[in-house]
Write a protein that holds these residues in place. Structure first.
Motif, PDB file in Angstrom:
ATOM      1  N   ASN A 291      54.554  48.819  49.987  1.00 48.97           N
ATOM      2  CA  ASN A 291      54.907  49.865  49.155  1.00 48.97           C
ATOM      3  C   ASN A 291      55.091  49.312  47.661  1.00 48.97           C
ATOM      4  N   ALA A 292      55.116  48.590  47.361  1.00 52.50           N
ATOM      5  CA  ALA A 292      55.119  47.450  46.075  1.00 52.50           C
ATOM      6  C   ALA A 292      53.877  47.299  45.623  1.00 52.50           C
ATOM      7  N   TYR A 293      53.047  46.689  46.554  1.00 53.21           N
ATOM      8  CA  TYR A 293      51.842  45.889  47.120  1.00 53.21           C
ATOM      9  C   TYR A 293      50.995  47.276  46.475  1.00 53.21           C
ATOM     10  N   ASN A 294      50.991  47.795  47.562  1.00 55.35           N
ATOM     11  CA  ASN A 294      50.171  49.018  47.052  1.00 55.35           C
ATOM     12  C   ASN A 294      50.134  49.853  45.579  1.00 55.35           C
ATOM     13  N   SER A 295      50.980  49.603  45.317  1.00 55.99           N
ATOM     14  CA  SER A 295      51.230  50.514  43.383  1.00 55.99           C
ATOM     15  C   SER A 295      50.361  49.721  42.931  1.00 55.99           C
ATOM     16  N   LEU A 296      51.017  48.030  42.961  1.00 54.95           N
ATOM     17  CA  LEU A 296      50.349  47.118  42.572  1.00 54.95           C
ATOM     18  C   LEU A 296      49.152  47.326  42.713  1.00 54.95           C
ATOM     19  N   ALA A 297      48.837  47.140  43.320  1.00 54.95           N
ATOM     20  CA  ALA A 297      47.067  47.389  43.590  1.00 54.95           C
ATOM     21  C   ALA A 297      46.973  48.090  42.930  1.00 54.95           C
ATOM     22  N   GLN A 298      47.005  49.353  42.566  1.00 52.77           N
ATOM     23  CA  GLN A 298      46.846  50.663  41.789  1.00 52.77           C
ATOM     24  C   GLN A 298      46.812  50.841  40.219  1.00 52.77           C
ATOM     25  N   GLN A 299      48.076  49.752  40.249  1.00 50.81           N
ATOM     26  CA  GLN A 299      48.081  49.574  37.917  1.00 50.81           C
ATOM     27  C   GLN A 299      46.796  48.356  38.406  1.00 50.81           C
ATOM     28  N   LEU A 300      46.715  47.768  39.241  1.00 47.36           N
ATOM     29  CA  LEU A 300      45.350  46.006  38.788  1.00 47.36           C
ATOM     30  C   LEU A 300      44.174  46.550  38.535  1.00 47.36           C
ATOM     31  N   MET A 301      44.244  47.583  38.954  1.00 45.12           N
ATOM     32  CA  MET A 301      42.748  48.416  39.099  1.00 45.12           C
ATOM     33  C   MET A 301      42.870  49.600  37.520  1.00 45.12           C
ATOM     34  N   ALA A 302      43.638  49.813  37.188  1.00 44.70           N
ATOM     35  CA  ALA A 302      43.928  50.965  36.181  1.00 44.70           C
ATOM     36  C   ALA A 302      44.172  49.843  34.829  1.00 44.70           C
ATOM     37  N   ALA A 303      44.775  48.352  34.647  1.00 42.03           N
ATOM     38  CA  ALA A 303      44.629  47.884  34.108  1.00 42.03           C
ATOM     39  C   ALA A 303      42.938  47.362  33.616  1.00 42.03           C
ATOM     40  N   GLU A 304      42.099  46.999  34.671  1.00 37.73           N
ATOM     41  CA  GLU A 304      41.265  46.323  34.640  1.00 37.73           C
ATOM     42  C   GLU A 304      39.941  47.539  34.473  1.00 37.73           C
ATOM     43  N   ALA A 305      40.665  49.287  34.677  1.00 37.56           N
ATOM     44  CA  ALA A 305      40.030  49.754  34.058  1.00 37.56           C
ATOM     45  C   ALA A 305      39.783  50.305  32.454  1.00 37.56           C
ATOM     46  N   LYS A 306      41.107  49.776  32.009  1.00 38.68           N
ATOM     47  CA  LYS A 306      41.713  49.777  30.891  1.00 38.68           C
ATOM     48  C   LYS A 306      41.032  48.592  29.603  1.00 38.68           C
ATOM     49  N   VAL A 307      40.709  47.452  30.489  1.00 37.01           N
ATOM     50  CA  VAL A 307      39.775  46.413  29.688  1.00 37.01           C
ATOM     51  C   VAL A 307      38.881  47.148  29.672  1.00 37.01           C
ATOM     52  N   GLN A 308      37.682  47.613  30.124  1.00 30.61           N
ATOM     53  CA  GLN A 308      36.288  48.253  30.538  1.00 30.61           C
ATOM     54  C   GLN A 308      36.269  48.938  29.123  1.00 30.61           C
ATOM     55  N   GLU A 309      37.728  50.298  29.091  1.00 29.24           N
ATOM     56  CA  GLU A 309      37.418  51.060  28.291  1.00 29.24           C
ATOM     57  C   GLU A 309      37.168  50.758  26.910  1.00 29.24           C
ATOM     58  N   GLU A 310      38.432  49.749  26.423  1.00 27.94           N
ATOM     59  CA  GLU A 310      38.774  49.526  25.435  1.00 27.94           C
ATOM     60  C   GLU A 310      37.199  48.593  24.614  1.00 27.94           C
ATOM     61  N   THR A 311      36.490  47.484  25.657  1.00 24.08           N
ATOM     62  CA  THR A 311      35.693  46.896  25.389  1.00 24.08           C
ATOM     63  C   THR A 311      34.829  47.602  24.292  1.00 24.08           C
ATOM     64  N   PRO A 312      34.047  47.839  23.069  1.00 23.37           N
ATOM     65  CA  PRO A 312      33.484  48.149  22.019  1.00 23.37           C
ATOM     66  C   PRO A 312      31.755  47.370  22.521  1.00 23.37           C
ATOM     67  N   SER A 313      30.691  49.058  22.255  1.00 16.79           N
ATOM     68  CA  SER A 313      30.009  48.356  22.654  1.00 16.79           C
ATOM     69  C   SER A 313      28.888  48.514  21.594  1.00 16.79           C
ATOM     70  N   PHE A 314      28.099  47.885  21.254  1.00 18.55           N
ATOM     71  CA  PHE A 314      26.644  47.862  19.786  1.00 18.55           C
ATOM     72  C   PHE A 314      24.934  48.346  20.718  1.00 18.55           C
ATOM     73  N   THR A 315      25.393  49.057  19.718  1.00 16.89           N
ATOM     74  CA  THR A 315      23.356  48.939  20.260  1.00 16.89           C
ATOM     75  C   THR A 315      22.452  48.372  18.867  1.00 16.89           C
ATOM     76  N   THR A 316      21.552  47.491  19.522  1.00 18.12           N
ATOM     77  CA  THR A 316      21.368  46.871  18.935  1.00 18.12           C
ATOM     78  C   THR A 316      19.765  47.324  18.184  1.00 18.12           C
ATOM     79  N   LEU A 317      19.868  47.840  17.118  1.00 20.64           N
ATOM     80  CA  LEU A 317      18.737  48.119  15.967  1.00 20.64           C
ATOM     81  C   LEU A 317      17.551  47.851  16.104  1.00 20.64           C
ATOM     82  N   GLN A 318      17.525  46.059  14.884  1.00 23.61           N
ATOM     83  CA  GLN A 318      16.749  45.181  14.544  1.00 23.61           C
ATOM     84  C   GLN A 318      17.255  43.825  15.679  1.00 23.61           C
TER      85      GLN A 318
END
Length: 364
Positions: A291-318
């Motif tokens: 149960n602890a292992y399964n809960s931490l696996a879900q938290q790890l997936m949420a942390a990975e999603a958080k990193v992706q969410e916080e990563t800024p994206s840029f559009t190259t205009l030129q």
């Protein structure tokens, strides 16, 4: 009334400029023009031809706004691009786009550009950007002469030399050459942010067009990496912490599962109550660790999603492109301006010698 009219006529006569007298004075000394203007033209051409050509490459970026987030996260989205809305005004965001020029102009950022590999357009020899700025920059002949004279003078004086190796770069203690390169980058690398559109413009000026474009693209990449590292720093720390807990929980679960399986295999025929109790305890312990292992696996997936969410994206205009035409110096325009100024100064000198300058300026 007659006296006033006479005074006005007298003043008009006194203020009248005798252009014929001016032209006659200039014509009497026209030989001076044939001496001054050609010499000025030749000297201006020599000076301007001694100044090397330089090229400018610009890159433009824009933060990419995503519309997939809900309205509840609008303030968080706005803070990502330096805007403050509602209760998010007191957020923890510290690096706004308006601070990007200061970041690019910082010593640490400039030093990070030293090791970028570059090569000239007409050469295949690859060198670092620092070595290129140190050894391959063209300078006017008078600057080279003054530099050689200063080096000769310094070599004769009993000054202490730097004991720091040139190949070692310490931002806390730079050598004289390294400091000079850092200062030269203030004119070569520039960053500007539009306060309304938040468009980031990076411009790089250099004597070689290929190196100019290479450095513009490299500065863009370094700036994006720095902003990404800054914005995702906390999320990445949380991710590493959750990954560590996940790996530890996985090891504990694997050990508990191994103990349970080993004990169950060894006690298949011995079905005493104590054996059943111990087997049940091992099964419960394995289930708790799972149960602890399964809960931490879900938290790890949420942390990975958080990193992706916080990563800024840029559009190259030129994008960075190798400039075809030089951006300077404008030799013909400068030469014409210098010759024109020489013509004005010569004319003023002639009028002064012919006593025609004071009437022209309205002086008695």
């Amino acid at each position: 009334m007659d006296n006033q009219q006479q005074n006005i006529e007298i003043q008009e006569e006194e203020s009248h400029i005798d252009f014929q007298a001016l032209f006659a004075a200039l014509k009497r000394r026209k030989k001076l023009y044939w001496k001054v203007l050609p010499i000025t033209f030749v000297l201006a051409c020599i000076i301007m031809l001694s100044i090397p050509n330089y090229y400018t490459c610009e890159v433009q970026l824009a933060p990419e706004l995503t519309t997939s987030r809900s309205s509840n996260s609008l303030s968080a989205l706005a803070s990502q691009f330096g805007l403050k809305m509602g209760s998010g005004a007191m957020g923890s965001e510290a690096l706004y786009p308006t601070l990007y020029p200061d970041l690019v102009n910082s010593t640490d950022f400039k030093i990070s550009l030293f090791n970028i590999p570059v090569h000239k357009k007409d050469s295949t020899r690859i060198t670092s950007y620092y070595d290129y700025l140190m050894n391959d920059q063209k300078v006017p002949w008078w600057s080279a002469a003054m530099g050689a004279a200063m080096e000769g003078l310094v070599s004769l004086l009993p000054f202490e030399t730097d004991n720091i190796a040139e190949d070692h770069i310490d931002p806390f203690q730079l050598t004289k050459d390294q400091t000079a390169i850092v200062k030269s980058l203030e004119k070569k690398v520039a960053c500007d942010v539009d306060n309304k559109t938040l468009v980031i413009t990076i411009s790089v000026t250099d004597q070689d067009p290929l190196i100019c474009a290479t450095m513009a693209d490299s500065v863009k990449a370094r700036l994006q990496d720095f902003i990404t590292d800054y914005r995702t720093k906390k999320a990445r720390v949380d991710l590493e912490y959750n990954r560590k807990l996940y790996e530890e929980a996985k090891v504990r679960y694997d050990e508990a599962r191994e103990k349970y399986a080993t004990y169950a295999d060894a006690n298949q025929d011995l079905m005493y109550q104590s054996d059943r109790t111990k087997l049940l305890n091992l099964e419960n312990d394995m289930q708790l660790k799972y149960n602890a292992y399964n809960s931490l696996a879900q938290q790890l997936m949420a942390a990975e999603a958080k990193v992706q969410e916080e990563t800024p994206s840029f559009t190259t205009l030129q994008s960075a492109t190798v400039p075809v035409k030089k951006s300077g110096p404008a030799r013909s325009k400068i030469v014409l301006i210098v010759v024109f100024l020489a013509f004005l100064c010569t004319s003023a000198w002639i009028l002064y010698k012919e006593d025609q300058l004071k009437p022209l300026l309205g002086l008695s």
